[in-house]
Design a protein around this motif. Structure first.
Motif, PDB file in Angstrom:
ATOM      1  N   PHE A   1       0.839  -1.201   0.000  1.00  0.00           N
ATOM      2  CA  PHE A   1       0.000   0.000   0.000  1.00  0.00           C
ATOM      3  C   PHE A   1       0.870   1.245   0.000  1.00  0.00           C
ATOM      4  N   ASP A   2       1.869   1.260   0.874  1.00  0.00           N
ATOM      5  CA  ASP A   2       2.775   2.413   0.942  1.00  0.00           C
ATOM      6  C   ASP A   2       3.517   2.617  -0.373  1.00  0.00           C
ATOM      7  N   THR A   3       3.911   1.526  -1.006  1.00  0.00           N
ATOM      8  CA  THR A   3       4.595   1.603  -2.296  1.00  0.00           C
ATOM      9  C   THR A   3       3.682   2.194  -3.361  1.00  0.00           C
ATOM     10  N   ALA A   4       2.417   1.768  -3.365  1.00  0.00           N
ATOM     11  CA  ALA A   4       1.449   2.306  -4.326  1.00  0.00           C
ATOM     12  C   ALA A   4       1.217   3.792  -4.085  1.00  0.00           C
ATOM     13  N   LEU A   5       1.125   4.183  -2.813  1.00  0.00           N
ATOM     14  CA  LEU A   5       0.966   5.603  -2.491  1.00  0.00           C
ATOM     15  C   LEU A   5       2.171   6.405  -2.958  1.00  0.00           C
ATOM     16  N   LYS A   6       3.354   5.892  -2.710  1.00  0.00           N
ATOM     17  CA  LYS A   6       4.593   6.567  -3.102  1.00  0.00           C
ATOM     18  C   LYS A   6       4.650   6.699  -4.624  1.00  0.00           C
ATOM     19  N   ALA A   7       4.231   5.654  -5.341  1.00  0.00           N
ATOM     20  CA  ALA A   7       4.233   5.708  -6.799  1.00  0.00           C
ATOM     21  C   ALA A   7       3.260   6.764  -7.313  1.00  0.00           C
ATOM     22  N   ALA A   8       2.133   6.904  -6.653  1.00  0.00           N
ATOM     23  CA  ALA A   8       1.120   7.867  -7.087  1.00  0.00           C
ATOM     24  C   ALA A   8       1.445   9.295  -6.672  1.00  0.00           C
ATOM     25  N   ALA A   9       1.984   9.458  -5.464  1.00  0.00           N
ATOM     26  CA  ALA A   9       2.184  10.803  -4.918  1.00  0.00           C
ATOM     27  C   ALA A   9       3.621  11.297  -5.013  1.00  0.00           C
ATOM     28  N   GLY A  10       4.542  10.390  -5.248  1.00  0.00           N
ATOM     29  CA  GLY A  10       5.946  10.816  -5.276  1.00  0.00           C
ATOM     30  C   GLY A  10       6.353  11.339  -3.916  1.00  0.00           C
ATOM     31  N   ASP A  11       7.003  12.480  -3.902  1.00  0.00           N
ATOM     32  CA  ASP A  11       7.470  13.082  -2.648  1.00  0.00           C
ATOM     33  C   ASP A  11       6.476  14.083  -2.071  1.00  0.00           C
ATOM     34  N   ASP A  12       5.304  14.167  -2.653  1.00  0.00           N
ATOM     35  CA  ASP A  12       4.286  15.116  -2.204  1.00  0.00           C
ATOM     36  C   ASP A  12       3.515  14.522  -1.023  1.00  0.00           C
ATOM     37  N   ALA A  13       3.916  14.904   0.181  1.00  0.00           N
ATOM     38  CA  ALA A  13       3.302  14.359   1.396  1.00  0.00           C
ATOM     39  C   ALA A  13       1.829  14.733   1.509  1.00  0.00           C
ATOM     40  N   ALA A  14       1.472  15.924   1.070  1.00  0.00           N
ATOM     41  CA  ALA A  14       0.072  16.346   1.138  1.00  0.00           C
ATOM     42  C   ALA A  14      -0.797  15.489   0.216  1.00  0.00           C
ATOM     43  N   LEU A  15      -0.287  15.197  -0.967  1.00  0.00           N
ATOM     44  CA  LEU A  15      -1.039  14.356  -1.896  1.00  0.00           C
ATOM     45  C   LEU A  15      -1.151  12.930  -1.352  1.00  0.00           C
ATOM     46  N   ALA A  16      -0.081  12.414  -0.770  1.00  0.00           N
ATOM     47  CA  ALA A  16      -0.123  11.068  -0.177  1.00  0.00           C
ATOM     48  C   ALA A  16      -1.163  11.014   0.939  1.00  0.00           C
ATOM     49  N   ALA A  17      -1.207  12.050   1.775  1.00  0.00           N
ATOM     50  CA  ALA A  17      -2.194  12.093   2.865  1.00  0.00           C
ATOM     51  C   ALA A  17      -3.610  12.165   2.306  1.00  0.00           C
ATOM     52  N   GLU A  18      -3.791  12.929   1.245  1.00  0.00           N
ATOM     53  CA  GLU A  18      -5.117  13.045   0.627  1.00  0.00           C
ATOM     54  C   GLU A  18      -5.544  11.714   0.002  1.00  0.00           C
ATOM     55  N   LEU A  19      -4.627  11.026  -0.665  1.00  0.00           N
ATOM     56  CA  LEU A  19      -4.945   9.720  -1.248  1.00  0.00           C
ATOM     57  C   LEU A  19      -5.278   8.700  -0.165  1.00  0.00           C
ATOM     58  N   HIS A  20      -4.540   8.739   0.927  1.00  0.00           N
ATOM     59  CA  HIS A  20      -4.804   7.831   2.048  1.00  0.00           C
ATOM     60  C   HIS A  20      -6.194   8.098   2.621  1.00  0.00           C
ATOM     61  N   ALA A  21      -6.508   9.366   2.817  1.00  0.00           N
ATOM     62  CA  ALA A  21      -7.823   9.738   3.356  1.00  0.00           C
ATOM     63  C   ALA A  21      -8.940   9.345   2.393  1.00  0.00           C
ATOM     64  N   THR A  22      -8.712   9.523   1.110  1.00  0.00           N
ATOM     65  CA  THR A  22      -9.706   9.151   0.110  1.00  0.00           C
ATOM     66  C   THR A  22      -9.930   7.647   0.112  1.00  0.00           C
ATOM     67  N   PHE A  23      -8.852   6.882   0.223  1.00  0.00           N
ATOM     68  CA  PHE A  23      -8.959   5.432   0.313  1.00  0.00           C
ATOM     69  C   PHE A  23      -9.801   5.043   1.524  1.00  0.00           C
TER      70      PHE A  23
END
Length: 98
Positions: free
Chosen positions: A6-28
């Motif tokens: 899951f973390d790998t998929a988030l990293k692939a989608a968001a890159g180094d953008d922590a805000a985008l990773a947090a938003e994707l996690h919340a959306t999930f």
């Protein structure tokens, strides 16, 4: 529980953008909770199966392997089966706390 995929998929989608990773996690999480709510209210085979497939698709898109397995388990269960609903709820609670 291992959330590496899951973390790998988030990293692939968001890159180094922590805000985008947090938003994707919340959306999930929001989507998974919505599917769980629908699952807990499903009583007919069609609604139950449709919701299981949506939950499994969501889990697969984020490589959340344990949730994929739980969705498969739910597909094999009778509509409204409380034990599988509780197991999915427990997974989501643990996942949110991790």
């Amino acid at each position: 529980m291992d959330y590496g995929a899951f973390d790998t998929a988030l990293k692939a989608a968001a890159g180094d953008d922590a805000a985008l990773a947090a938003e994707l996690h919340a959306t999930f999480m929001d989507s998974a909770k919505r599917q769980l709510n629908l699952l807990s209210r499903s009583r007919c085979d069609a609604n139950w199966q449709y919701t299981c497939w949506r939950l499994k698709g969501l889990a697969a898109s984020f490589h959340a392997e344990p949730l994929i397995l739980l969705a498969d388990e739910a597909l094999e269960a009778a509509p409204g089966e409380p034990t599988v609903v509780r197991r999915i709820q427990t997974f989501l609670d643990d996942f949110a706390a991790a």
